[in-house]
Design a protein around this motif. Structure first.
Motif, PDB file in Angstrom:
ATOM      1  N   ARG A 153       0.872  -1.385  -0.038  1.00  0.00           N
ATOM      2  CA  ARG A 153       0.037   0.050  -0.144  1.00  0.00           C
ATOM      3  C   ARG A 153       0.916   1.401  -0.022  1.00  0.00           C
ATOM      4  N   ASN A 154       1.723   1.375   0.670  1.00  0.00           N
ATOM      5  CA  ASN A 154       2.793   2.290   0.838  1.00  0.00           C
ATOM      6  C   ASN A 154       2.265   3.708   1.428  1.00  0.00           C
ATOM      7  N   TYR A 155       1.655   3.763   2.461  1.00  0.00           N
ATOM      8  CA  TYR A 155       1.390   4.899   3.156  1.00  0.00           C
ATOM      9  C   TYR A 155       2.447   5.949   3.294  1.00  0.00           C
ATOM     10  N   SER A 156       1.900   7.171   3.254  1.00  0.00           N
ATOM     11  CA  SER A 156       2.847   8.269   3.374  1.00  0.00           C
ATOM     12  C   SER A 156       3.025   8.821   4.684  1.00  0.00           C
ATOM     13  N   PRO A 157       4.296   8.752   5.076  1.00  0.00           N
ATOM     14  CA  PRO A 157       4.650   9.262   6.360  1.00  0.00           C
ATOM     15  C   PRO A 157       4.357  10.363   6.754  1.00  0.00           C
ATOM     16  N   ALA A 158       4.112  11.310   5.931  1.00  0.00           N
ATOM     17  CA  ALA A 158       3.802  12.716   6.109  1.00  0.00           C
ATOM     18  C   ALA A 158       1.910  13.037   6.166  1.00  0.00           C
ATOM     19  N   GLN A 168       5.076  -0.428   8.491  1.00  0.00           N
ATOM     20  CA  GLN A 168       6.506  -0.735   8.308  1.00  0.00           C
ATOM     21  C   GLN A 168       6.806  -2.026   9.333  1.00  0.00           C
ATOM     22  N   LEU A 169       6.153  -1.780  10.604  1.00  0.00           N
ATOM     23  CA  LEU A 169       6.128  -3.093  11.482  1.00  0.00           C
ATOM     24  C   LEU A 169       5.683  -4.397  10.916  1.00  0.00           C
ATOM     25  N   ALA A 201      15.980  -1.823   4.347  1.00  0.00           N
ATOM     26  CA  ALA A 201      16.896  -1.506   3.384  1.00  0.00           C
ATOM     27  C   ALA A 201      17.136  -2.590   2.347  1.00  0.00           C
ATOM     28  N   LYS A 202      16.843  -3.754   2.605  1.00  0.00           N
ATOM     29  CA  LYS A 202      17.048  -5.043   1.824  1.00  0.00           C
ATOM     30  C   LYS A 202      16.292  -4.962   0.784  1.00  0.00           C
ATOM     31  N   TYR A 203      14.837  -4.404   0.703  1.00  0.00           N
ATOM     32  CA  TYR A 203      13.890  -4.616  -0.170  1.00  0.00           C
ATOM     33  C   TYR A 203      13.319  -3.212  -0.582  1.00  0.00           C
ATOM     34  N   VAL A 204      13.690  -1.930   0.147  1.00  0.00           N
ATOM     35  CA  VAL A 204      13.087  -0.756  -0.448  1.00  0.00           C
ATOM     36  C   VAL A 204      14.215   0.097  -0.455  1.00  0.00           C
ATOM     37  N   LYS A 205      14.347   0.862  -1.669  1.00  0.00           N
ATOM     38  CA  LYS A 205      15.368   1.701  -2.025  1.00  0.00           C
ATOM     39  C   LYS A 205      15.204   3.182  -1.628  1.00  0.00           C
ATOM     40  N   LEU A 206      13.756   3.568  -1.420  1.00  0.00           N
ATOM     41  CA  LEU A 206      13.298   4.629  -1.250  1.00  0.00           C
ATOM     42  C   LEU A 206      13.665   5.179   0.153  1.00  0.00           C
ATOM     43  N   ASP A 207      14.534   6.192   0.024  1.00  0.00           N
ATOM     44  CA  ASP A 207      15.270   6.602   1.341  1.00  0.00           C
ATOM     45  C   ASP A 207      14.455   7.525   2.192  1.00  0.00           C
ATOM     46  N   ILE A 208      14.009   6.996   3.290  1.00  0.00           N
ATOM     47  CA  ILE A 208      13.048   7.773   4.311  1.00  0.00           C
ATOM     48  C   ILE A 208      13.853   7.842   5.677  1.00  0.00           C
ATOM     49  N   ASN A 209      14.085   8.884   6.044  1.00  0.00           N
ATOM     50  CA  ASN A 209      14.428   9.191   7.598  1.00  0.00           C
ATOM     51  C   ASN A 209      13.597   8.799   8.423  1.00  0.00           C
ATOM     52  N   MET A 210      13.438   7.563   9.033  1.00  0.00           N
ATOM     53  CA  MET A 210      12.546   7.351   9.856  1.00  0.00           C
ATOM     54  C   MET A 210      12.337   7.705  11.222  1.00  0.00           C
ATOM     55  N   GLU A 211      13.660   8.105  11.777  1.00  0.00           N
ATOM     56  CA  GLU A 211      13.709   8.895  12.987  1.00  0.00           C
ATOM     57  C   GLU A 211      12.856  10.273  12.807  1.00  0.00           C
ATOM     58  N   GLU A 212      13.154  10.868  11.586  1.00  0.00           N
ATOM     59  CA  GLU A 212      12.283  12.136  11.730  1.00  0.00           C
ATOM     60  C   GLU A 212      10.857  12.210  11.419  1.00  0.00           C
ATOM     61  N   VAL A 213      10.654  10.848  10.841  1.00  0.00           N
ATOM     62  CA  VAL A 213       8.857  10.502  10.864  1.00  0.00           C
ATOM     63  C   VAL A 213       8.615  10.413  12.073  1.00  0.00           C
ATOM     64  N   VAL A 322      -8.544   8.097  -0.194  1.00  0.00           N
ATOM     65  CA  VAL A 322      -7.918   9.390   0.371  1.00  0.00           C
ATOM     66  C   VAL A 322      -8.911  10.500   0.479  1.00  0.00           C
ATOM     67  N   GLY A 323     -10.263  10.036  -0.155  1.00  0.00           N
ATOM     68  CA  GLY A 323     -11.544  11.153  -0.072  1.00  0.00           C
ATOM     69  C   GLY A 323     -11.703  11.719  -1.189  1.00  0.00           C
TER      70      GLY A 323
END
Length: 436
Positions: A153-158, A168-169, A201-213, A322-323
């Motif tokens: 599904r790939n939900y947006s962290p924003a 992610q879990l 990191a093994k399966y997703v190359k899209l870089d997201i700073n998860m601490e910032e999320v 999404v509405g």
């Protein structure tokens, strides 16, 4: 994707209540009900059910690893295939950092969920409920792992941080009961952040700073608690005159909401007049739009009021849930009010035509199907209408100022071309879609 990869697999990471499941075969259902008439076991098992029932050898395997590296079989493979797989000697490395936890120390935080299992023999492994077997995918010609491409599904962290963390879990930690991920999403996410990052990191190359999320989620909660959410709901000064909410005596409530709209919506021969909702419901609908929907709605209101004779073609897209339907409803209600108030249109005239490619979608948005509305025949889509039919459509659409097509992603190139051709015929104009 089919040409670039050996295989791909979709993991449905939507919340359980939003998932669509396949029903078991009729013969299987008959057998189940004969044995237990009150049984509710009617759905076929899929990837998630197989993961929950994975054997103990895969206890620490995360869902992403399971989906990408393992294949389900309803029956065991041939003895020859299993014998060849059994020759591969695979040893799981021990973690030198493992320490014993004192059960009496209740103040010690629980250990993080372990990483994905890296190496497992390729032989068949039976699921716990004995519903089938799983085996590791064979390596490529160079002996490297040959995983499937995973999609989800790939939900947006924003915009949806809670579902993002749950997803992610769900993908990058191991679990047996999905309810545990929902009941304590934030705590599990914080405790297992390093593991989730490593497996992601093994399966997703899209870089997201998860601490910032995580930090952004905490900051948003603090702002909500303090009541400081004005920035998120800010409206550009250019559109402030069109603002609409229950706490602001705005222009939109006075200018485009006449009482004369309290009429019944009659059924025309082929088109449905959009239902005019009560004023309080309308203002509540506009006020509940999120920030991006709100800005777009205000932009449409601005265009309809200031450039009524100009053709504007807009394409609105977004994932499921999404509405989009709520946005269509808000735009429809605002447009009707503008057309009646500013352009003295009769409220019983069709000014907003809502169409959709299928009957189910059309019913959901209060419209009609494209084929029925414009008389585009599926057996002969290029058929030209006779004078009588054309005059009927011209009469029905004579007052239309706005056309909305829902689920346009289901409208193919040929159908889109036929819509364009038919509207040019109806409105007797060479402009795209007849100038509307």
């Amino acid at each position: 994707m089919a040409e670039a990869s050996v295989a791909d697999i979709y993991i449905n990471t939507s919340p359980p209540e939003e998932r669509v499941r396949l029903q078991k075969a009729a013969a299987e259902l008959r057998r189940i009900f004969e044995e237990d008439p009150g049984s509710t076991d009617i759905f076929a098992a899929g990837l998630l059910e197989h993961y929950v029932q994975r054997p103990d050898d895969l206890e620490q395997c995360c869902l992403a690893e399971f989906a990408a590296m393992f294949t389900f079989h309803s029956k065991p493979r041939s003895k020859r295939a299993n014998a060849a797989a059994a020759q591969d000697v695979c040893v799981e490395e021990e973690n030198e950092d493992d320490v014993e936890v004192n059960e009496e120390d209740e103040t010690r935080p629980p250990p993080p969920i372990a990483e994905c299992l890296v190496v497992v023999a390729q032989k068949d492994l039976q699921l716990k409920d004995k519903s089938g077997y799983v085996s590791r995918r064979a390596p490529d010609k160079e002996g490297r792992d040959n995983p499937k491409v995973i999609r989800y599904r790939n939900y947006s962290p924003a915009t949806d941080p809670d579902n993002f963390m749950r997803e992610q879990l769900m993908l990058f930690s191991h679990w047996r009961d999905e309810n545990t991920l929902v009941s304590n999403t934030r705590g599990l996410y914080e405790a297992n952040l390093d593991v989730v990052k490593a497996n992601r990191a093994k399966y997703v190359k899209l870089d997201i700073n998860m601490e910032e999320v995580l930090e952004e989620v905490m900051r948003r909660e603090e702002r909500d608690e303090e009541g400081d959410n004005e920035l998120d709901n800010a409206v550009p000064e250019d559109f402030r005159v069109f603002e609409a909410d229950n706490d602001h005596n705005a222009d939109i409530g006075l200018d485009v909401a006449p009482d004369i709209l309290n009429v019944n919506a009659p059924l025309s021969e082929r088109f449905l007049l959009p239902h005019h909702i009560p004023e309080n419901d309308y203002l509540a609908l506009v006020a509940c739009l999120n920030e991006r929907q709100r800005r777009y709605h205000l932009n449409i209101v601005h265009i309809l009021k200031t450039r009524p004779d100009e053709q504007v073609l807009h394409f609105v897209t977004g994932g499921a849930g999404v509405g989009k339907s709520a946005l269509i409803k808000a735009i429809t209600q605002s447009a009707i009010r503008i057309f009646v108030k500013m352009f003295q249109e009769n409220p019983n005239h069709l000014t907003v035509a809502i169409m959709a490619p299928t009957g189910k979608v059309a019913f959901g948005v209060g419209g009609v199907t494209i084929a029925s509305a414009l008389k585009i025949f599926t057996e002969n889509p290029t058929m030209t209408l006779g004078p009588d039919e054309l005059n009927t459509l011209r009469t029905q659409l004579a007052h239309v100022r706005l056309i909305i097509i829902d689920e346009v992603s289901m409208v193919g190139r040929e159908m889109c071309a036929q819509i364009d051709k038919r509207l040019k015929q109806i409105f007797n104009s060479p402009e795209p879609f007849g100038g509307n």
